[in-house]
Write a protein that holds these residues in place. Structure first.
Motif: not given
Length: 288
Positions: A193-215
């Motif tokens: 949903x955060x990807x969608x909020x930022x105009x990114x494809x929902x099905x493509x994984x993203x790793x940014x500060x909002x990812x548990x994996x980032x921390x």
């Protein structure tokens, strides 16, 4: 099916879950009076957890919680429960499987997308945790025995609060004060949903500060992660959690356990997960 990241054989695991379910049915259906008469519980609903000076109408509407707690007991643990719903829908409810277990359950509503965007719902979750730390003693609960949990989007909120201390820091807390965190079918990459909020494809994984994996870090509060069957849960949900487990262990973290529960899908996985989570809480809280 390959190996599974839980101890024991698949057959013994399934039998253990079935035995617990049968025991639950027998004890609750055949002997309700004998069990329920031992301890009284109370449910208080729609308690605002915002600050008194809050004026935002949507936050005043959504930032409420229910608290279910034992009336004649003190020093008990508390589970803060965040509902699922893709961060876009859903409503607070105390899970039936967590009732009458000698602990309090605080079910939390939070603001939803697209009415708000990140990090609004994360901040709401942190504020709710702060409310519990400030108020639970007045209901008899222990401030040193508080757990976070949730399902799907709610699990994501719980895990993010455990991995990124910035949200709890806002309210003078940190994740070390949490006794344990048990996310059920959480995303460990950035929530779609955060990807969608930022105009990114929902099905493509993203790793940014909002990812548990980032921390990723070595020292965390105990973490107990669950997903359903890798073939039945949401696509790649098992893989996300398995990758999170591998990276955390590579970082030297010894506080993390992951269960993939075979035969259960994204929704039904909650039932066996609750029973395993209650056992885990009892051990950490030293409840007989």
């Amino acid at each position: 099916m390959g190996s599974h990241p839980y101890p024991g054989s698949l057959k013994s695991f399934k039998q253990k879950i079935m035995n617990r379910y049968i025991l639950f049915l027998v004890t609750t259906l055949m002997f309700p009076v004998a069990i329920w008469s031992q301890e009284a519980y109370r449910l208080l609903e729609d308690i605002a957890y915002t600050e008194a000076r809050e004026t935002d109408s949507y936050r005043l509407e959504r930032c409420k919680l229910d608290i279910y707690y034992p009336e004649n007991k003190t020093g008990y643990p508390t589970v803060i429960w965040f509902h699922g719903g893709a961060l876009e829908y859903g409503h607070k409810k105390v899970p039936e499987e967590l009732k009458e277990k000698g602990m309090a359950v605080v079910a939390v509503n939070y603001r939803l997308s697209p009415q708000v965007t990140a990090p609004a719902y994360l901040d709401d979750a942190a504020l709710a945790v702060s409310w519990v730390f400030k108020q639970i003693a007045s209901y008899g609960g222990s401030t040193s025995d508080i757990y976070l949990s949730g399902h799907s989007a709610g699990a994501y909120l719980a895990l993010m609060l455990g991995m990124d201390d910035s949200y709890l820091n806002t309210y003078g807390l940190n994740s070390a004060k949490i006794k344990g965190i048990a996310p059920i079918s959480s995303q460990t990459f950035t929530h779609y949903t955060l990807r969608k909020e930022n105009g990114l494809p929902e099905k493509i994984p993203t790793l940014d500060k909002y990812a548990p994996l980032h921390h990723i870090r070595k020292e965390t509060t105990p973490l107990l992660l669950f997903t359903g069957d890798r073939h039945l849960d949401i696509a790649a949900r098992h893989e996300e959690n398995l990758y999170f487990l591998a990276v955390m262990k590579a970082a030297g973290n010894k506080q993390i356990t992951y269960y993939e529960i075979p035969g259960f899908d994204h929704l039904t996985v909650c039932v066996p997960a609750f029973y395993l989570m209650v056992d885990w809480i009892k051990k950490l809280s030293k409840i007989e």
